[in-house]
Scaffold this active site. Structure first.
Site, PDB file in Angstrom:
ATOM      1  N   LYS A   6       0.835  -1.209   0.000  1.00  0.00           N
ATOM      2  CA  LYS A   6       0.000   0.000   0.000  1.00  0.00           C
ATOM      3  C   LYS A   6       0.867   1.257   0.000  1.00  0.00           C
ATOM      4  CE  LYS A   6      -2.585   2.518   3.549  1.00  0.00           C
ATOM      5  NZ  LYS A   6      -1.441   3.263   4.107  1.00  0.00           N
ATOM      6  N   CYS A 104      -5.029   7.985   8.708  1.00  0.00           N
ATOM      7  CA  CYS A 104      -5.346   7.464  10.047  1.00  0.00           C
ATOM      8  C   CYS A 104      -5.008   8.484  11.123  1.00  0.00           C
ATOM      9  CB  CYS A 104      -4.548   6.194  10.300  1.00  0.00           C
ATOM     10  SG  CYS A 104      -5.160   4.808   9.345  1.00  0.00           S
ATOM     11  N   ARG A 109       0.202  14.786  12.762  1.00  0.00           N
ATOM     12  CA  ARG A 109       0.746  14.532  11.422  1.00  0.00           C
ATOM     13  C   ARG A 109       0.874  15.857  10.659  1.00  0.00           C
ATOM     14  NH1 ARG A 109      -1.739   8.950   9.078  1.00  0.00           N
ATOM     15  NH2 ARG A 109       0.337   8.719   8.188  1.00  0.00           N
ATOM     16  N   PRO A 110       1.786  16.742  11.123  1.00  0.00           N
ATOM     17  CA  PRO A 110       1.951  18.022  10.426  1.00  0.00           C
ATOM     18  C   PRO A 110       2.644  17.840   9.072  1.00  0.00           C
ATOM     19  CG  PRO A 110       3.561  17.806  12.187  1.00  0.00           C
ATOM     20  CD  PRO A 110       2.714  16.570  12.233  1.00  0.00           C
ATOM     21  N   ASP A 112       5.044  20.301   8.019  1.00  0.00           N
ATOM     22  CA  ASP A 112       6.075  21.340   7.981  1.00  0.00           C
ATOM     23  C   ASP A 112       7.352  20.872   7.276  1.00  0.00           C
ATOM     24  OD1 ASP A 112       6.126  19.624  10.304  1.00  0.00           O
ATOM     25  OD2 ASP A 112       7.829  20.795  11.010  1.00  0.00           O
ATOM     26  N   ILE A 333       7.976   6.946  16.556  1.00  0.00           N
ATOM     27  CA  ILE A 333       7.478   7.657  15.368  1.00  0.00           C
ATOM     28  C   ILE A 333       6.172   8.384  15.710  1.00  0.00           C
ATOM     29  CG2 ILE A 333       6.738   7.407  12.956  1.00  0.00           C
ATOM     30  CD1 ILE A 333       9.657   6.739  13.333  1.00  0.00           C
TER      31      ILE A 333
END
Ligand code: UD1
Length: 426
Positions: A6, A104, A109-110, A112, A333
């Protein structure tokens, strides 16, 4: 048989936009994130066909007439990898406007790092509340023939976006601090087939010499097997099977997961055989939960490749919940990616939050319950918990799971799991 990856097929499908010609992508999983990505390509002016084939579906993308550089929120919010259209459109049309991606909810989850990378390449980048926009004013730069860009963290998506955008510039770009995941190599290999010159794939320093346009009449490219899907079935095999085999993965890509299962007491053997003229790997797993041999690995730390993957972190929790001993789980992470752990507690799993992650004390068995999917891997984890638990388990909101698993119920049944898909009226 493991499907195509995926997280490799999605950026490669975005990259097909760069080719003013036809790309045939082989070994594509039939999952909803792929269908969403195909819809985005069609909306941008591509002709797209899904050719069902066993094993390995083919997607044909004719991107000769791409005529739009904007992706609306209604499409971009459906998956995370829509963000890679930013780099691909910038390479193809020299401008892009892409709404913030979805995906998800597994923590912050930026974007930048994506933005900084574009700017360091000399691409004008602006952000507002809903969209990120890019514009390339010139694709060559005689005064500064090489652009150096520095990623403050080896973000997978930002590395992909930087590679895609760099492929459409004429000067060289060196990406320092790049991600090294196998999916990055897969994208890099597609761009190389297209004609970009790329060195350093698989290292933290990738050098790309692109060009303004690309036109390959008939580019055929194969997607690598999905290492996270493979890990899902290794863990399922350790939960429900004995002496069962998982075919078609690349064992080196799953080394950390296999090593942890070995530490937990599973007996794992690897064989090779020829299929369709190509060498294939098969992993055989025995001595798992049904022999009551599982023991805790002590600690699991999810981190960037080649460490244990964050995507497999939720998947292994049900096994840890029945393994003898105590395990600390830390995710470097996505440090707050523990929604699946909380849901798992409904099965009786003994889990506590700690300052850096969670602590699990193994118990003899889990009990069936009604469980919910909150994200793709968390949903698959609930299914593994249901297979391990005594009594019946129902897992709701399977749409999350269908974003990333092709034929999950059939494959679990083939491993010996008792699973039925039912449709419940809301
Ligand atoms: C990809 C994968 C996902 C996997 C993740 C980590 C796809 C479609 N998804 O997601 O399955 O879990 O890699 O292996 O390929 N970050 C920033 N700023 C940014 C970008 C990222 O701070 O601009 C942070 C994130 O918050 C996160 C970490 O970097 O803590 C890793 O994110 P990243 O590698 O970018 O993950 P994705 O590409 O979104």
């Amino acid at each position: 048989m493991i499907s195509g990856a995926k997280n490799a097929v999605l950026p490669v499908l975005s990259a097909t936009l760069i080719n003013k010609g036809i790309s045939r992508i082989i070994n594509c999983p039939d999952i909803s994130d792929v269908r969403t990505t195909m819809d985005i390509l069609k909306d941008l002016g591509c002709k797209v066909k899904f050719i069902k084939k066993s094993p390995g579906n083919i997607i044909e993308v004719d991107a000769t007439n791409v005529n739009k550089s904007k992706i609306e929120a209604s499409k971009a919010c459906l998956c995370r990898s829509s963000v890679t259209f930013l780099g691909a459109l910038t390479a193809r049309l020299k401008e892009a406007e892409v709404a913030y991606p979805g995906g998800c909810t597994i923590g912050e989850r930026p974007i930048d790092i994506h933005e900084t990378a574009m700017r360091e390449m000399g691409i004008e980048t602006t952000l507002n509340n809903t969209h990120i926009k890019t514009k390339v004013f010139r694709t060559d730069c005689n005064t500064e023939p090489t652009k150096n860009i520095y990623l403050k963290f080896p973000s997978v998506g930002a590395t992909e976006n930087a590679m895609l955008a760099a492929a459409g510039l004429e000067e060289s770009v060196i990406i320092y601090g790049a991600a090294t995941e196998p999916e990055i190599l897969c994208l890099g290999n597609y761009l190389k087939e297209l004609g970009a010159k790329i060195q350093g794939l698989g290292t933290g320093c990738i050098k790309i010499k692109g060009q303004k346009d690309y036109a390959k009449e008939n580019l055929i490219f194969k997607i690598i097997p999905d290492r996270i899907e493979a890990s899902t079935y290794f863990i399922t095999a350790a939960a429900v099977g004995d002496g069962i085999s998982v075919h078609g993965c690349i064992p080196a890509h799953c080394k950390e997961t296999l090593d942890i299962l070995r530490t937990m007491g599973c007996n794992i053997k690897e064989h090779k055989y020829k299929y369709d003229g190509q060498e294939q790997s098969v992993i055989e797993i025995s001595d798992g939960a049904i022999r009551k041999k599982l023991k805790s690995p002590g600690v699991i730390i999810a981190d960037a490749y080649p460490s244990f993957p964050t995507d497999a972190q939720s998947l292994i929790l049900p096994l840890l919940a029945v393994a003898k001993g105590e395990t600390y789980v830390i995710d470097k992470i996505f440090p707050k990616r523990f929604k699946a752990a909380e849901e798992l507690m409904k099965t009786g799993a003994k889990i506590k939050h700690t300052e850096s992650g969670i602590h699990i004390t193994g118990r003899n068995h889990l009990k069936g319950n009604i469980l919910y999917s909150y994200d793709l891997r968390g949903g698959a984890s609930m299914i593994i918990a249901g297979l391990l638990a005594h009594g019946q388990t129902s897992v709701y909101d399977e749409d999350y799971i269908k974003r990333g698993y092709d034929g999950l119920t059939e494959k679990i049944r083939a491993l010996g799991g008792d699973i039925t898909e039912c449709h419940v009226d809301p």
